[in-house]
Write a protein that holds these residues in place. Sequence first.
Motif, PDB file in Angstrom:
ATOM      1  N   ARG A 105       0.844  -1.207   0.000  1.00  0.00           N
ATOM      2  CA  ARG A 105       0.000   0.000   0.000  1.00  0.00           C
ATOM      3  C   ARG A 105       0.875   1.251   0.000  1.00  0.00           C
ATOM      4  O   ARG A 105       0.577   2.232  -0.690  1.00  0.00           O
ATOM      5  CB  ARG A 105      -0.916   0.013   1.227  1.00  0.00           C
ATOM      6  CG  ARG A 105      -1.952  -1.099   1.269  1.00  0.00           C
ATOM      7  CD  ARG A 105      -2.913  -0.916   2.436  1.00  0.00           C
ATOM      8  NE  ARG A 105      -3.780  -2.072   2.619  1.00  0.00           N
ATOM      9  CZ  ARG A 105      -3.524  -3.072   3.450  1.00  0.00           C
ATOM     10  NH1 ARG A 105      -2.411  -3.057   4.170  1.00  0.00           N
ATOM     11  NH2 ARG A 105      -4.355  -4.090   3.557  1.00  0.00           N
ATOM     12  N   LEU A 106       1.958   1.239   0.774  1.00  0.00           N
ATOM     13  CA  LEU A 106       2.847   2.399   0.835  1.00  0.00           C
ATOM     14  C   LEU A 106       3.572   2.608  -0.495  1.00  0.00           C
ATOM     15  O   LEU A 106       3.795   3.752  -0.912  1.00  0.00           O
ATOM     16  CB  LEU A 106       3.855   2.230   1.972  1.00  0.00           C
ATOM     17  CG  LEU A 106       3.294   2.469   3.377  1.00  0.00           C
ATOM     18  CD1 LEU A 106       4.280   2.022   4.440  1.00  0.00           C
ATOM     19  CD2 LEU A 106       2.950   3.950   3.567  1.00  0.00           C
ATOM     20  N   ALA A 126      -7.720   8.038  -1.341  1.00  0.00           N
ATOM     21  CA  ALA A 126      -8.285   6.695  -1.164  1.00  0.00           C
ATOM     22  C   ALA A 126      -7.214   5.722  -0.672  1.00  0.00           C
ATOM     23  O   ALA A 126      -7.463   4.909   0.230  1.00  0.00           O
ATOM     24  CB  ALA A 126      -8.883   6.207  -2.477  1.00  0.00           C
ATOM     25  N   ILE A 127      -6.010   5.807  -1.259  1.00  0.00           N
ATOM     26  CA  ILE A 127      -4.924   4.921  -0.810  1.00  0.00           C
ATOM     27  C   ILE A 127      -4.536   5.256   0.625  1.00  0.00           C
ATOM     28  O   ILE A 127      -4.317   4.360   1.450  1.00  0.00           O
ATOM     29  CB  ILE A 127      -3.702   5.055  -1.746  1.00  0.00           C
ATOM     30  CG1 ILE A 127      -4.077   4.697  -3.179  1.00  0.00           C
ATOM     31  CG2 ILE A 127      -2.574   4.154  -1.265  1.00  0.00           C
ATOM     32  CD1 ILE A 127      -2.984   4.988  -4.196  1.00  0.00           C
ATOM     33  N   ALA A 128      -4.458   6.561   0.940  1.00  0.00           N
ATOM     34  CA  ALA A 128      -4.114   6.982   2.305  1.00  0.00           C
ATOM     35  C   ALA A 128      -5.151   6.474   3.299  1.00  0.00           C
ATOM     36  O   ALA A 128      -4.807   6.085   4.428  1.00  0.00           O
ATOM     37  CB  ALA A 128      -4.006   8.502   2.362  1.00  0.00           C
ATOM     38  N   ALA A 129      -6.402   6.460   2.884  1.00  0.00           N
ATOM     39  CA  ALA A 129      -7.470   5.962   3.764  1.00  0.00           C
ATOM     40  C   ALA A 129      -7.314   4.459   4.014  1.00  0.00           C
ATOM     41  O   ALA A 129      -7.541   3.973   5.137  1.00  0.00           O
ATOM     42  CB  ALA A 129      -8.834   6.261   3.152  1.00  0.00           C
ATOM     43  N   ASP A 130      -6.920   3.714   2.977  1.00  0.00           N
ATOM     44  CA  ASP A 130      -6.673   2.273   3.156  1.00  0.00           C
ATOM     45  C   ASP A 130      -5.523   2.034   4.128  1.00  0.00           C
ATOM     46  O   ASP A 130      -5.582   1.132   4.974  1.00  0.00           O
ATOM     47  CB  ASP A 130      -6.346   1.622   1.810  1.00  0.00           C
ATOM     48  CG  ASP A 130      -7.570   1.467   0.926  1.00  0.00           C
ATOM     49  OD1 ASP A 130      -8.700   1.544   1.462  1.00  0.00           O
ATOM     50  OD2 ASP A 130      -7.401   1.276  -0.294  1.00  0.00           O
ATOM     51  N   ILE A 131      -4.461   2.834   3.990  1.00  0.00           N
ATOM     52  CA  ILE A 131      -3.316   2.713   4.900  1.00  0.00           C
ATOM     53  C   ILE A 131      -3.746   3.007   6.333  1.00  0.00           C
ATOM     54  O   ILE A 131      -3.390   2.282   7.263  1.00  0.00           O
ATOM     55  CB  ILE A 131      -2.186   3.674   4.459  1.00  0.00           C
ATOM     56  CG1 ILE A 131      -1.604   3.227   3.115  1.00  0.00           C
ATOM     57  CG2 ILE A 131      -1.089   3.750   5.519  1.00  0.00           C
ATOM     58  CD1 ILE A 131      -0.636   4.216   2.502  1.00  0.00           C
TER      59      ILE A 131
END
Length: 550
Positions: free
Chosen positions: A154-155, A358-363
């Motif tokens: 994810r990162l 959206a990716i930051a929210a998944d992280i």
Amino acid sequence: MLTNLSIKNYALIDDIDVQFSDGFTTITGETGAGKSILLGGLSLVLGNRADLSSLKDQTQKCIIEAEFDISKYGLQALFEENDVDYEDQTLLRREILPGGKSRAFVNDTPITLDVMKTLGSRLVDVHSQHQTLQLTENEFQLKVVDALAENSERLKSYQSQLDRFQKASKELQGLIDFQSNADKDHDYHSFLLQELETVALQPGIQEVLEVEYEQLNNVEHILEQLAKGHQLLQHEEMGVLGQLSDLKRSLQQLADFGPAYTALNERIQSVFIEMDDIAAELEQLQDTVEANPTRLETVNGQLQKLYDLQKKHQVASVEALMEIKQQLSEKVDVVANIEAKIEEKRTEVNRIKDELEAIAADIRKARNGVIPELKRRLESSLVQLGMPSATFMIEVEPSKTFKHNGKDDLIFLFSANKGSSFGELKKVASGGELSRIMLTIKSILATYEQLPTMMFDEIDTGVSGEISNRMGEIMQEMSKNMQVFSITHLPQVASKGQHQFKVFKEEDELGTSTRMKKLNEDERIKELAEMLGGKVLSESALAHAKQLLG
């Protein structure tokens, strides 16, 4: 894992060459014996900087070599990226020359110190007092949370998207800045362009106009010379054509007297035809050439415009003016279309930003998911390390800005005693508490990711015998998944090692040198007994040492 370490001519070390195995290895020795020197030598081959004072003999070079088995580390891509040949058994070598310069090699390939440091960080994690202080830094704390949350992929996705966002944002700002500056020049550029557009700029037009101007400006002279030429050719008595006609008739009478006369006749025939044609053309030109003051004025005006524009733009040709016109046209068009381009780029930036959010929210979701487990494991482990009331407050809060590791702020607070208020680690935790917390975190990380060889440098400083016994057990447990070294003063920790090395000094007529040897069972019993009771070995100390070794 580290399989061999060779150090020559470094500090107090003449020549040390030792082999290491997997599992848990402890390194002991009296204070000042050179354990820190050994670690210093290893740090050089891992990419740390050196100076001339590192050399024991200032006239000889220092050579440090470390061999690693990296078959399980997945480092092929890193080697390829740095143009280094990959080998499962990899040799790192560092040379420090008497002049102070140093050289670095991987598998005999010369590399920069930065490449060696990058590779070294993937091979050995040296835990020193400085790294314990990293525990108090928010970035390190987030790395721990991310390891448990398995956020690696994810990162990577986030950082790739962040690069795109930053690049697009920079391009948008560039367009806005350009618009701000271009607006100031737009009117001037438009005026220059319109001025150039009033002139018919074509390749060669200047030369054509200059020829036409010369003709129009010299009409009387041209007509006079045309008439004179026509008269010279056509004059009834003295005209060239009349005389040529007589000559032609004379030579025709000789044409049958041989080739030479035939050739002369043919030549005079050609000359006559050409001169007759010239006479006709002179007559025709006299009919077409006429004074035209209006056209002369027009041509003169066009030429003056060209000359003025060339002077204004400091060029010497119409072609150069055409190039300037094209450049001005592009500048004017860009300003005319800049609003549309800005809006297009702003839309792109917003789209990339939404994807990044959206990716930051998944992280963030993954981080929040593992915090209860991290908190539980930290607190339960610290109970066994003599900190029964240690508690943590760990929370993830959305940040207002995008960071390189997500869009979160991590609250990582600690309380060592029951009833005490929470505070930042660097403010409320002692050095001994930080060491125990760090060891606990490393042990947790060891179960989640492939850590490199771990080198603990006196992480057990300032703890009691029973607590040190538990710390030794934790390192022993970690060594099931990785190679672990511990430089220690405590017999409880030293006894937990599968292998034990002793660092000591030797003196002779040439001076003092640091040595290192692997201890057998009897030597370990003696070493542990000395650590327990001093140089004078008592039966109780020996018995205790044997008990520690099981």
